[in-house]
Motif scaffolding. Sequence first.
Motif, mmCIF file in Angstrom:
data_model
loop_
_atom_site.group_PDB
_atom_site.id
_atom_site.type_symbol
_atom_site.label_atom_id
_atom_site.label_comp_id
_atom_site.label_asym_id
_atom_site.label_seq_id
_atom_site.Cartn_x
_atom_site.Cartn_y
_atom_site.Cartn_z
ATOM 1 N N THR A 78 0.553 -1.088 0.233
ATOM 2 C CA THR A 78 0.186 -0.219 0.180
ATOM 3 C C THR A 78 1.316 0.949 -0.070
ATOM 4 O O THR A 78 0.754 2.206 -0.380
ATOM 5 C CB THR A 78 -1.122 0.009 1.593
ATOM 6 O OG1 THR A 78 0.076 -0.048 2.296
ATOM 7 C CG2 THR A 78 -2.578 -0.905 1.033
ATOM 8 N N ASP A 79 1.569 1.290 0.866
ATOM 9 C CA ASP A 79 3.061 2.040 0.384
ATOM 10 C C ASP A 79 3.098 2.732 -0.588
ATOM 11 O O ASP A 79 3.224 1.844 -1.666
ATOM 12 C CB ASP A 79 3.995 2.098 1.226
ATOM 13 C CG ASP A 79 5.176 3.640 1.812
ATOM 14 O OD1 ASP A 79 4.919 4.198 2.639
ATOM 15 O OD2 ASP A 79 6.164 3.417 0.987
ATOM 16 N N PRO A 80 3.175 4.170 -0.727
ATOM 17 C CA PRO A 80 3.440 4.277 -2.314
ATOM 18 C C PRO A 80 4.982 4.243 -2.740
ATOM 19 O O PRO A 80 4.828 3.324 -3.816
ATOM 20 C CB PRO A 80 2.702 5.949 -2.729
ATOM 21 C CG PRO A 80 2.700 6.734 -1.221
ATOM 22 C CD PRO A 80 2.441 4.992 -0.085
ATOM 23 N N ILE A 81 5.744 4.246 -2.222
ATOM 24 C CA ILE A 81 6.681 4.511 -2.619
ATOM 25 C C ILE A 81 7.242 3.516 -2.401
ATOM 26 O O ILE A 81 7.982 2.654 -3.794
ATOM 27 C CB ILE A 81 8.448 4.799 -1.102
ATOM 28 C CG1 ILE A 81 7.929 6.259 -0.988
ATOM 29 C CG2 ILE A 81 9.839 4.930 -1.815
ATOM 30 C CD1 ILE A 81 8.196 7.347 -2.616
ATOM 31 N N GLU A 82 6.780 1.992 -1.686
ATOM 32 C CA GLU A 82 6.927 0.734 -1.887
ATOM 33 C C GLU A 82 6.275 0.087 -2.800
ATOM 34 O O GLU A 82 6.799 -0.672 -2.930
ATOM 35 C CB GLU A 82 6.389 -0.097 -0.526
ATOM 36 C CG GLU A 82 7.874 0.570 0.740
ATOM 37 C CD GLU A 82 8.695 0.466 -0.041
ATOM 38 O OE1 GLU A 82 9.920 -0.075 -0.226
ATOM 39 O OE2 GLU A 82 9.871 1.935 0.581
ATOM 40 N N ALA A 141 0.704 9.923 -4.964
ATOM 41 C CA ALA A 141 -0.020 9.503 -3.700
ATOM 42 C C ALA A 141 1.491 9.891 -2.605
ATOM 43 O O ALA A 141 1.149 9.578 -1.492
ATOM 44 C CB ALA A 141 -0.261 7.923 -4.075
ATOM 45 N N ALA A 142 2.971 9.634 -3.240
ATOM 46 C CA ALA A 142 3.858 10.190 -2.005
ATOM 47 C C ALA A 142 4.319 11.407 -1.786
ATOM 48 O O ALA A 142 5.587 11.806 -1.757
ATOM 49 C CB ALA A 142 5.024 9.220 -2.476
ATOM 50 N N MET A 143 3.634 12.149 -2.754
ATOM 51 C CA MET A 143 4.292 13.845 -2.597
ATOM 52 C C MET A 143 4.532 14.198 -1.562
ATOM 53 O O MET A 143 5.370 15.128 -1.834
ATOM 54 C CB MET A 143 3.305 14.380 -3.931
ATOM 55 C CG MET A 143 3.153 14.506 -5.205
ATOM 56 S SD MET A 143 4.379 14.810 -5.965
ATOM 57 C CE MET A 143 4.569 16.294 -6.550
ATOM 58 N N ASP A 144 3.672 14.593 -0.707
ATOM 59 C CA ASP A 144 3.457 14.764 0.986
ATOM 60 C C ASP A 144 4.406 14.326 1.232
ATOM 61 O O ASP A 144 5.404 15.268 2.367
ATOM 62 C CB ASP A 144 2.600 14.812 1.562
ATOM 63 C CG ASP A 144 2.350 12.603 1.827
ATOM 64 O OD1 ASP A 144 3.044 12.255 1.000
ATOM 65 O OD2 ASP A 144 1.507 12.862 2.598
ATOM 66 N N ARG A 145 5.475 13.220 0.844
ATOM 67 C CA ARG A 145 7.084 13.333 1.772
ATOM 68 C C ARG A 145 8.490 13.285 0.603
ATOM 69 O O ARG A 145 9.060 14.068 0.524
ATOM 70 C CB ARG A 145 7.353 11.123 1.957
ATOM 71 C CG ARG A 145 6.267 11.356 2.660
ATOM 72 C CD ARG A 145 6.454 9.526 3.134
ATOM 73 N NE ARG A 145 5.814 8.749 2.639
ATOM 74 C CZ ARG A 145 5.700 7.676 2.261
ATOM 75 N NH1 ARG A 145 6.351 6.615 2.349
ATOM 76 N NH2 ARG A 145 5.201 6.916 1.384
ATOM 77 N N LEU A 146 7.923 14.107 -0.692
ATOM 78 C CA LEU A 146 8.637 14.548 -1.827
ATOM 79 C C LEU A 146 8.890 15.741 -1.600
ATOM 80 O O LEU A 146 8.175 16.256 -1.854
ATOM 81 C CB LEU A 146 8.301 14.304 -2.678
ATOM 82 C CG LEU A 146 8.024 12.122 -3.311
ATOM 83 C CD1 LEU A 146 8.099 11.901 -4.430
ATOM 84 C CD2 LEU A 146 10.181 11.607 -3.119
ATOM 85 N N GLN A 204 6.078 8.190 7.172
ATOM 86 C CA GLN A 204 7.162 7.882 6.761
ATOM 87 C C GLN A 204 7.508 6.692 6.718
ATOM 88 O O GLN A 204 6.006 5.723 7.411
ATOM 89 C CB GLN A 204 7.595 8.587 8.064
ATOM 90 C CG GLN A 204 8.089 9.857 8.452
ATOM 91 C CD GLN A 204 8.518 10.713 6.709
ATOM 92 O OE1 GLN A 204 9.384 10.124 6.830
ATOM 93 N NE2 GLN A 204 8.008 11.555 6.661
ATOM 94 N N ARG A 205 7.840 5.838 6.196
ATOM 95 C CA ARG A 205 8.548 4.805 6.114
ATOM 96 C C ARG A 205 8.137 3.684 7.469
ATOM 97 O O ARG A 205 8.566 4.519 8.208
ATOM 98 C CB ARG A 205 9.318 4.672 5.274
ATOM 99 C CG ARG A 205 9.259 3.318 4.232
ATOM 100 C CD ARG A 205 10.570 2.745 3.551
ATOM 101 N NE ARG A 205 11.312 4.245 2.567
ATOM 102 C CZ ARG A 205 13.120 3.205 2.406
ATOM 103 N NH1 ARG A 205 13.598 2.470 2.724
ATOM 104 N NH2 ARG A 205 13.688 4.226 2.088
ATOM 105 N N GLY A 206 7.361 2.993 7.551
ATOM 106 C CA GLY A 206 7.526 2.298 8.860
ATOM 107 C C GLY A 206 6.845 2.483 9.820
ATOM 108 O O GLY A 206 6.774 2.305 11.232
#
Lengths: 233, 233
Positions: A78-82, A141-146, A204-206
């Motif tokens: 589900t995690d976009p980066i993963e 979907a990961a834009m908020d972390r990029l 964040q991841r994890g």
Amino acid sequence: MTPRTDTRERIVEAARQLFHSQGYAATGVAQILKAADAKSGSLYYFFPTKEDLLLAVLEWYKQNLWPQVIDPVYDRVTDPIERIFGVMHGYRQMLTYTECRQGCPIGNLALELADTHPAARQMIADNFTGWRNAIKLSVEAAMDRLPEDTDAESLASFILTVMEGGMMQAKAYKHLEPFETAVAQLRDYFDRLLADGTNWNAPQRGDGAEPLDAPQVHDNPSTADRDGRDRAD
Amino acid sequence: MTPRTDTRERIVEAARQLFHSQGYAATGVAQILKAADAKSGSLYYFFPTKEDLLLAVLEWYKQNLWPQVIDPVYDRVTDPIERIFGVMHGYRQMLTYTECRQGCPIGNLALELADTHPAARQMIADNFTGWRNAIKLSVEAAMDRLPEDTDAESLASFILTVMEGGMMQAKAYKHLEPFETAVAQLRDYFDRLLADGTNWNAPQRGDGAEPLDAPQVHDNPSTADRDGRDRAD
DNA sequence: GTCTATAGAAGGATAGAC
DNA sequence: GTCTATCCTTCTATAGAC
């Protein structure tokens, strides 16, 4: 004779596999007919020319991108980066199964036919666009972390670049290493992008975004295949 | 008839160009002979089979990597990082001249022939290794500005990955944009690597390591072709 | 829709004179 | 080393019966 209703599909499937493993020009119509257990009358009933059969194969790839490539990964992760690296892992597994033969079917046909078969080139471009859009969804979907100025389209295009370039070298060397290296470098790039992400309130991841049943999806750069053996066969 | 001494070279050169623009299987011996203004007796005097001619073409590329691709850039540019992007710029120029046709000759042959022509596959791998080694020299020369744990071999391999993946998409879309995007993202990655470089006593960009007569070598990410037009023809 | 048979062109490669 | 002529295979595609 019992008329089979799936003749067209059998011909497309046989052509698809043969084009993938041998290329378009190197595959004869007779070979396709033998593999599909069909006769030329059938093939030319469905397809005016060999090139029309090629277009049907490219259409098949377009239709099957999500069910065959994207869904199996996005269902597990589900995690976009993963999810992005999960798709890369899918190609890694294909390379493993095939001992680095074949590579990306679209990439192969792109380089063989783009200059000489305009209709096929367009379908190939469509396939690339479909792939890039699927990846772009995860980037967005990961834009908020990029980083704030991240262009999702460009980053998705770059991921396709890395995938294709990595598959090409794996095929040329008959070795997984160049692909592993490419993915590891892409992971390093993402780690640096994420470290630069300014929105520290975003997940964040994890933190549970990544499901526990998909640990194998993460390519660990430090355990990449580096046994020092020659890359030739 | 005046016996020409360059017949072999003319045949190799004609084959090289035709393999590049049409592919190996799609190019007939008769077509090569016509382009080289030679007869089959000559070709088969020098080369037992068409595949042996292919190997001679691949040998030509190996011999000409430095004089044709690397030296022209390394002669103009001294800064190691800019040398890398200078090589990328060289490919960009080729794409411009050819309107994104043809692409990388080695990459094309890699995907067409690696699975079915073992000897050619080995030569293709050798070509990739030569290219990677040339780039690796520049990566190593920049090691004092890169993170301590940088693996020059992996980074050079990744640069080849980006080059090949970018060229493939440019050919598939018949548009420079995907290649520009790939190079811009690679530049962004390098900027982040350099920002993380721990040795702040080492020379930085703009301290004279980069010659003034090579400003065109730097691909500016923000000016990449983004006119929004459809990538198809 | 599928069959058999085959047309007609192009493929790679060879023989033998010069 | 280069020429002409040609062999034999394979290629894509078609014709016409069923």
